[in-house]
Write a protein that holds these residues in place. Structure first.
Motif, mmCIF file in Angstrom:
data_model
loop_
_atom_site.group_PDB
_atom_site.id
_atom_site.type_symbol
_atom_site.label_atom_id
_atom_site.label_comp_id
_atom_site.label_asym_id
_atom_site.label_seq_id
_atom_site.Cartn_x
_atom_site.Cartn_y
_atom_site.Cartn_z
ATOM 1 N N UNK A 13 8.787 -51.169 -41.052
ATOM 2 C CA UNK A 13 8.372 -49.770 -41.023
ATOM 3 C C UNK A 13 9.360 -48.937 -40.215
ATOM 4 N N UNK A 14 9.412 -47.664 -40.524
ATOM 5 C CA UNK A 14 10.272 -46.758 -39.770
ATOM 6 C C UNK A 14 9.927 -46.826 -38.287
ATOM 7 N N UNK A 15 10.979 -46.842 -37.477
ATOM 8 C CA UNK A 15 10.793 -46.976 -36.038
ATOM 9 C C UNK A 15 10.832 -48.401 -35.544
ATOM 10 N N UNK A 16 10.797 -49.337 -36.471
ATOM 11 C CA UNK A 16 10.796 -50.742 -36.104
ATOM 12 C C UNK A 16 12.197 -51.281 -35.885
ATOM 13 N N UNK A 59 31.084 -48.125 -34.025
ATOM 14 C CA UNK A 59 29.910 -47.939 -34.864
ATOM 15 C C UNK A 59 30.076 -46.715 -35.749
ATOM 16 N N UNK A 60 29.405 -46.746 -36.861
ATOM 17 C CA UNK A 60 29.271 -45.541 -37.664
ATOM 18 C C UNK A 60 28.443 -44.535 -36.869
ATOM 19 N N UNK A 61 28.762 -43.263 -37.026
ATOM 20 C CA UNK A 61 28.043 -42.236 -36.277
ATOM 21 C C UNK A 61 26.540 -42.288 -36.548
ATOM 22 N N UNK A 62 26.185 -42.659 -37.750
ATOM 23 C CA UNK A 62 24.778 -42.640 -38.148
ATOM 24 C C UNK A 62 23.936 -43.701 -37.436
ATOM 25 N N UNK A 63 24.575 -44.693 -36.822
ATOM 26 C CA UNK A 63 23.815 -45.770 -36.187
ATOM 27 C C UNK A 63 24.054 -45.861 -34.688
ATOM 28 N N UNK A 64 24.938 -45.028 -34.158
ATOM 29 C CA UNK A 64 25.241 -45.077 -32.726
ATOM 30 C C UNK A 64 23.972 -44.869 -31.903
ATOM 31 N N UNK A 65 23.809 -45.714 -30.897
ATOM 32 C CA UNK A 65 22.648 -45.626 -30.036
ATOM 33 C C UNK A 65 21.434 -46.361 -30.565
ATOM 34 N N UNK A 66 21.483 -46.802 -31.806
ATOM 35 C CA UNK A 66 20.351 -47.525 -32.395
ATOM 36 C C UNK A 66 20.703 -48.972 -32.738
ATOM 37 N N UNK A 67 21.936 -49.205 -33.172
ATOM 38 C CA UNK A 67 22.369 -50.541 -33.583
ATOM 39 C C UNK A 67 23.314 -51.118 -32.541
ATOM 40 N N UNK A 81 21.738 -56.066 -34.129
ATOM 41 C CA UNK A 81 20.399 -55.668 -33.694
ATOM 42 C C UNK A 81 20.171 -54.228 -34.102
ATOM 43 N N UNK A 82 19.140 -53.998 -34.885
ATOM 44 C CA UNK A 82 18.868 -52.665 -35.413
ATOM 45 C C UNK A 82 17.538 -52.187 -34.869
ATOM 46 N N UNK A 83 17.567 -51.114 -34.104
ATOM 47 C CA UNK A 83 16.367 -50.522 -33.519
ATOM 48 C C UNK A 83 16.140 -49.121 -34.075
ATOM 49 N N UNK A 84 14.953 -48.631 -33.896
ATOM 50 C CA UNK A 84 14.606 -47.271 -34.341
ATOM 51 C C UNK A 84 15.041 -47.049 -35.787
ATOM 52 N N UNK A 85 14.694 -47.982 -36.626
ATOM 53 C CA UNK A 85 15.139 -47.926 -38.013
ATOM 54 C C UNK A 85 14.544 -46.730 -38.737
ATOM 55 N N UNK A 114 18.968 -57.783 -47.948
ATOM 56 C CA UNK A 114 18.310 -56.491 -48.148
ATOM 57 C C UNK A 114 17.511 -56.112 -46.902
ATOM 58 N N UNK A 115 17.705 -54.889 -46.466
ATOM 59 C CA UNK A 115 16.877 -54.293 -45.412
ATOM 60 C C UNK A 115 16.211 -53.066 -46.011
ATOM 61 N N UNK A 116 14.900 -53.057 -45.976
ATOM 62 C CA UNK A 116 14.141 -51.944 -46.518
ATOM 63 C C UNK A 116 13.271 -51.362 -45.415
ATOM 64 N N UNK A 117 13.442 -50.069 -45.173
ATOM 65 C CA UNK A 117 12.686 -49.381 -44.131
ATOM 66 C C UNK A 117 11.723 -48.422 -44.809
#
Length: 119
Positions: A13-16, A59-67, A81-85, A114-117
């Motif tokens: 889920x989103x945020x996971x 990192x890609x700008x879109x994932x900085x601070x989350x991955x 590690x992927x957070x705040x998806x 596959x990663x599905x959020x």
């Protein structure tokens, strides 16, 4: 040659959070960089995170601070590690290794996971 096997991924889920792992085998001593790419449906494959042999990370700008990308000292495993998806993180994620060979640099790819959020 380098062989890559990915694990992790699935539905979240989103945020996971999720953690992807990629195990490398074969000519690991020739590895220069270990990377994660992703490809969303209908879009081009893009670099998500990269870690060089010397330890520099980007990192890609879109994932900085989350991955967060990490690698063990033996260069046999790279993790993401992927957070705040977010739903826009939905994609097939690929492990990539760049290694040195007799004719230059070589790219090796994992099978993709596959990663599905969901929102």
């Amino acid at each position: 040659q380098v062989q890559l096997v990915e694990s992790g991924g699935g539905l979240v889920q989103a945020g996971g959070s999720q953690r992807l792992s990629c195990a490398a085998s074969g000519s690991i001593s020739s590895i220069n960089a270990m990377n994660w790419y992703r490809q969303a449906l209908g879009k081009q494959r893009e670099l998500v995170a990269a870690i060089q042999i010397g330890g520099s990370i980007r990192y890609a700008d879109s994932v900085k601070g989350r991955f967060t990308i990490s690698r063990d000292n033996a260069k046999t495993t790279v993790c993401l590690q992927m957070n705040s998806l977010k739903p826009e993180d939905t994609a097939v994620y690929y492990c990539n290794v760049v290694s040195s060979g007799p004719l230059g640099l070589y790219d090796y790819w994992g099978q993709g996971t596959q990663v599905t959020v969901s929102s």
